[in-house]
Design a protein around this motif. Sequence first.
Motif, PDB file in Angstrom:
ATOM      1  N   ALA A 161      50.902  45.820  43.982  1.00  0.00           N
ATOM      2  CA  ALA A 161      51.402  44.621  43.751  1.00  0.00           C
ATOM      3  C   ALA A 161      52.835  45.100  42.921  1.00  0.00           C
ATOM      4  N   CYS A 162      53.871  44.116  42.659  1.00  0.00           N
ATOM      5  CA  CYS A 162      54.996  44.366  42.096  1.00  0.00           C
ATOM      6  C   CYS A 162      54.874  44.420  40.492  1.00  0.00           C
ATOM      7  N   ALA A 163      55.801  45.050  39.851  1.00  0.00           N
ATOM      8  CA  ALA A 163      55.679  45.271  38.261  1.00  0.00           C
ATOM      9  C   ALA A 163      55.718  43.942  37.615  1.00  0.00           C
ATOM     10  N   VAL A 164      56.586  43.015  38.288  1.00  0.00           N
ATOM     11  CA  VAL A 164      56.873  41.886  37.441  1.00  0.00           C
ATOM     12  C   VAL A 164      55.568  40.946  37.688  1.00  0.00           C
ATOM     13  N   CYS A 165      54.704  41.125  38.585  1.00  0.00           N
ATOM     14  CA  CYS A 165      53.505  40.292  38.720  1.00  0.00           C
ATOM     15  C   CYS A 165      52.464  40.843  37.831  1.00  0.00           C
ATOM     16  N   LEU A 166      52.303  42.358  37.875  1.00  0.00           N
ATOM     17  CA  LEU A 166      51.414  42.830  36.957  1.00  0.00           C
ATOM     18  C   LEU A 166      51.733  42.829  35.607  1.00  0.00           C
ATOM     19  N   ARG A 167      52.949  42.863  35.146  1.00  0.00           N
ATOM     20  CA  ARG A 167      53.353  42.434  33.629  1.00  0.00           C
ATOM     21  C   ARG A 167      52.962  41.007  33.220  1.00  0.00           C
ATOM     22  N   GLU A 168      52.972  39.965  34.121  1.00  0.00           N
ATOM     23  CA  GLU A 168      52.606  38.550  33.893  1.00  0.00           C
ATOM     24  C   GLU A 168      51.153  38.760  33.591  1.00  0.00           C
ATOM     25  N   MET A 169      50.737  39.195  34.581  1.00  0.00           N
ATOM     26  CA  MET A 169      49.111  39.159  34.567  1.00  0.00           C
ATOM     27  C   MET A 169      48.503  39.792  33.409  1.00  0.00           C
ATOM     28  N   TYR A 170      48.801  41.303  33.094  1.00  0.00           N
ATOM     29  CA  TYR A 170      48.218  42.005  32.150  1.00  0.00           C
ATOM     30  C   TYR A 170      48.916  41.932  30.708  1.00  0.00           C
ATOM     31  N   ILE A 171      49.997  41.340  30.692  1.00  0.00           N
ATOM     32  CA  ILE A 171      50.494  41.205  29.291  1.00  0.00           C
ATOM     33  C   ILE A 171      50.569  39.847  28.757  1.00  0.00           C
ATOM     34  N   ASN A 172      51.515  39.068  29.509  1.00  0.00           N
ATOM     35  CA  ASN A 172      51.792  37.827  28.963  1.00  0.00           C
ATOM     36  C   ASN A 172      50.484  36.784  29.311  1.00  0.00           C
ATOM     37  N   GLN A 173      49.827  37.076  30.422  1.00  0.00           N
ATOM     38  CA  GLN A 173      48.702  35.908  30.379  1.00  0.00           C
ATOM     39  C   GLN A 173      47.443  36.574  29.678  1.00  0.00           C
ATOM     40  N   ALA A 174      47.052  37.708  29.811  1.00  0.00           N
ATOM     41  CA  ALA A 174      45.753  38.432  29.449  1.00  0.00           C
ATOM     42  C   ALA A 174      45.950  38.326  27.900  1.00  0.00           C
ATOM     43  N   GLN A 175      46.888  38.594  27.195  1.00  0.00           N
ATOM     44  CA  GLN A 175      46.778  38.787  25.888  1.00  0.00           C
ATOM     45  C   GLN A 175      46.896  37.393  25.174  1.00  0.00           C
ATOM     46  N   GLN A 176      46.630  36.256  25.723  1.00  0.00           N
ATOM     47  CA  GLN A 176      46.441  35.024  25.358  1.00  0.00           C
ATOM     48  C   GLN A 176      45.058  34.568  24.826  1.00  0.00           C
ATOM     49  N   ASP A 177      44.151  35.311  25.371  1.00  0.00           N
ATOM     50  CA  ASP A 177      42.489  34.928  25.062  1.00  0.00           C
ATOM     51  C   ASP A 177      41.702  36.548  25.204  1.00  0.00           C
ATOM     52  N   VAL A 178      40.968  36.629  24.408  1.00  0.00           N
ATOM     53  CA  VAL A 178      39.970  37.605  24.166  1.00  0.00           C
ATOM     54  C   VAL A 178      39.127  37.602  25.357  1.00  0.00           C
ATOM     55  N   ARG A 179      38.862  36.559  26.246  1.00  0.00           N
ATOM     56  CA  ARG A 179      37.880  36.535  27.150  1.00  0.00           C
ATOM     57  C   ARG A 179      38.589  37.059  28.615  1.00  0.00           C
ATOM     58  N   ASN A 180      39.869  37.409  28.367  1.00  0.00           N
ATOM     59  CA  ASN A 180      40.305  38.272  29.551  1.00  0.00           C
ATOM     60  C   ASN A 180      40.188  39.532  29.481  1.00  0.00           C
ATOM     61  N   TYR A 181      39.665  40.133  28.384  1.00  0.00           N
ATOM     62  CA  TYR A 181      38.967  41.455  28.287  1.00  0.00           C
ATOM     63  C   TYR A 181      37.886  41.713  28.681  1.00  0.00           C
ATOM     64  N   PRO A 182      37.290  43.105  29.161  1.00  0.00           N
ATOM     65  CA  PRO A 182      38.191  44.281  29.567  1.00  0.00           C
ATOM     66  C   PRO A 182      39.060  43.783  30.840  1.00  0.00           C
ATOM     67  N   LEU A 183      40.375  44.444  30.711  1.00  0.00           N
ATOM     68  CA  LEU A 183      41.046  44.102  31.682  1.00  0.00           C
ATOM     69  C   LEU A 183      40.630  44.858  33.109  1.00  0.00           C
ATOM     70  N   LYS A 184      40.558  43.977  34.290  1.00  0.00           N
ATOM     71  CA  LYS A 184      40.105  44.389  35.720  1.00  0.00           C
ATOM     72  C   LYS A 184      41.323  44.481  36.656  1.00  0.00           C
ATOM     73  N   CYS A 185      41.179  45.402  37.629  1.00  0.00           N
ATOM     74  CA  CYS A 185      42.121  45.252  38.747  1.00  0.00           C
ATOM     75  C   CYS A 185      42.252  43.817  39.242  1.00  0.00           C
TER      76      CYS A 185
END
Length: 294
Positions: free
Chosen positions: A109-133
């Motif tokens: 995937a592109c870096a824009v989508c990966l950053r949006e998924m793993y940084i901007n959205q994932a860090q909103q809630d602890v339930r998104n962790y641990p991060l997965k592919c």
Amino acid sequence: MMSRGYLKNNTKAAGRKAGLGGGSKKSPKKHASGKRAALYNDICYDIDEFDEYRDTEELYDDFFLDSSTSHEREEELDKKKEESSEECPICCNIRPLVKLMKGCNHPSACAVCLREMYINQAQQDVRNYPLKCYHPACDRIVTHAQLRQHNLCRSEKELTKHHRLHVLAKAYKGTRIVAHCPDCDFPHEMNRQILITCKSCGFKYEVNDEVNDEANGITPPPSSTIKAVESIKRDAAGVNNGWARCPRCSIIISKGGGCKVMTCACGHLFYWDDALREKERAPALKVARIERLE
């Protein structure tokens, strides 16, 4: 056949050193005079002027050559980016794709989508962790190493928040009790540690007396252990003569009778008097804030 250099080295016209190129001292140059001198000076002036002109031309040639090559390199890099750009499976835009992990065989995937998924959205809630592919067929864990390697975490604040949420997610699945560092408020899951060293700032601290859950594998805090040891006056080991910490593992030890040479459970050998002096010099530890996760 006459050997090479025979006449040079065996005639009186020139000595051996002179025949081989002269002696160690250079002879002074003879200056020409009259018309010969004028002609010689004109020739030297023309040669110097030519050398200066040649150096200037070479300098300009090098400058334009470097400019053209750097421009060509930029064009080559742009062409390579265009050639490596493909359709992102997430946003369907033509962009350079990032292979997040080497072992994954699915499309990147592109870096824009990966950053949006793993940084901007994932860090909103602890339930998104641990991060997965991101791919549905892949369940590999994404670590902070991949986030930093591909420049998805672009500040220390984002990286610290990632570590914080990762620890909290681990605690939710474990003891559900965390201790917050008194210095930087970074969480730490409570297990069997007597003293805790903060993974974020390196600060050492202890927990308060409210946490004592031995059924879940959590040992009593050091302050509770110290109070229990100090309340003992005499037992089978002898007279209670205070407590100290092992210099290696920091476990609390109370000495009874016998020799002053101590052997800790971790195998470290030390003198009791040295441990008492170290306890007096050591500053008092701060008490951590405890949080029970719901």
